[in-house]
Write an enzyme that holds these catalytic residues in place. Sequence first.
Site, PDB file in Angstrom:
ATOM      1  N   ASP A  40       0.822  -1.230   0.000  1.00  0.00           N
ATOM      2  CA  ASP A  40       0.000   0.000   0.000  1.00  0.00           C
ATOM      3  C   ASP A  40       0.847   1.268   0.000  1.00  0.00           C
ATOM      4  O   ASP A  40       0.554   2.215  -0.728  1.00  0.00           O
ATOM      5  CB  ASP A  40      -1.071   0.003   1.114  1.00  0.00           C
ATOM      6  N   ASP A 176      -5.670  -0.222   5.822  1.00  0.00           N
ATOM      7  CA  ASP A 176      -6.486  -0.626   6.969  1.00  0.00           C
ATOM      8  C   ASP A 176      -7.650   0.333   7.211  1.00  0.00           C
ATOM      9  O   ASP A 176      -8.789  -0.089   7.435  1.00  0.00           O
ATOM     10  CB  ASP A 176      -5.611  -0.716   8.227  1.00  0.00           C
TER      11      ASP A 176
END
Length: 389
Positions: A40, A176
Amino acid sequence: MNLQELSAHIAGEFQKHYGRAPRWIVAAPGRVNVIGEHTDYNDGFVLPMAIERYAIMAADAAAAPGKISIYDAHFKENATIDVTAPVTKGSPKWSNYIRGVVAGFQRRGVTIPALDVAFMSTVPLGGGLSSSAALEVCTATLMEAATGKAIDPVEKALLAQQAEHEFAGVPCGIMDQFISALGREGHLLLLDCRTRKTELVPMSDPSVALLVINTNVKHELSGGEYAERRAQCEEAARNIGAKSLRDVSPEQLEKAKGKMTEVVYRRARHVIGEIERTVHAAEGIRASNWPGVGNLMYASHASLRDDYEVSCAELDAVVEIAEDIGYKGGVYGCRMTGGGFGGCCVALVKAAAVDGITKKIAADYKAKTGIEATLYSSRPAAGATIIQG
Ligand code: GAF
């Protein structure tokens, strides 16, 4: 406890603590990442799903002005945040996730109301299932409910990520907070972390299940290893002359191998391979090619263990046990999930074999490590919601 039961439970805790019923109840889920680890913050792809484990808050406007009172209904601890001035870091430690989000709203010009809050979480703490993101996104959802002003979910995820950076000291990527804010029931989320475009990938084949295996070895991302990995990736991209590793092909990396240390080269090799595996896994899931997806999960684990070096003996033990059970025993694939250094594995298994596999992994893991694992399967859950108010 399912979400309904949890909601009734936290309402009861609020009532006991504050002597009245709550006005708002909000929740945000933890996540399990099926594949796409440490990609990410390299502008890559991730493929997480929200799980049926939640941070949940019950709240009401407070009589006393200027502060948010928070009661942690599990650990029976209290925290107070003064909202008459810009919110800063404080104690207890867990309150910083909440403080960081409140500060983010203040920075956006929102006047924070005085609140009484009770909260708890069924996302295991430090288990690699994003307990902190769940708490941050839950807080942001409470701010939305209490001010009556919804913010764009992408903006909400970014606000929560900033709280993690500044108030928890973890330079995390966006995965997340994003999945906790934007998860959809019955779906994985393929997120392009560069463009922030998302694609829902249905995960509703009743013949398969995702099993989460918590090694019960705690992970602590603020330990410096995470930041070090991130810096190594940036160093690799710089050496290659690319903006990020997302822009680098395996061939380009090989050509530039001499321009970096062996360690930095291996870190980059993991990220570049993992981005590719994630895109293929999403295709595999769409095609219900479960053995193909399982192999990508095993390959992801090997790369995280050997090249990225974020696994640990207990995570490796789980994956070895899963490999031993194998396809014939109903396991398609297994890998560590989340930041690493402990926490959880995720296994893709035949639904009909879940019970047997759960028992076998628990017994063999205990025999190998002396530790009791915690295992559960979860369907892909919805992202943050206002349950009441
Ligand atoms: C942690 C981080 F918070 C995420 O942003 C991500 O980088 C993950 O580790 C590794 O994929 O959960």
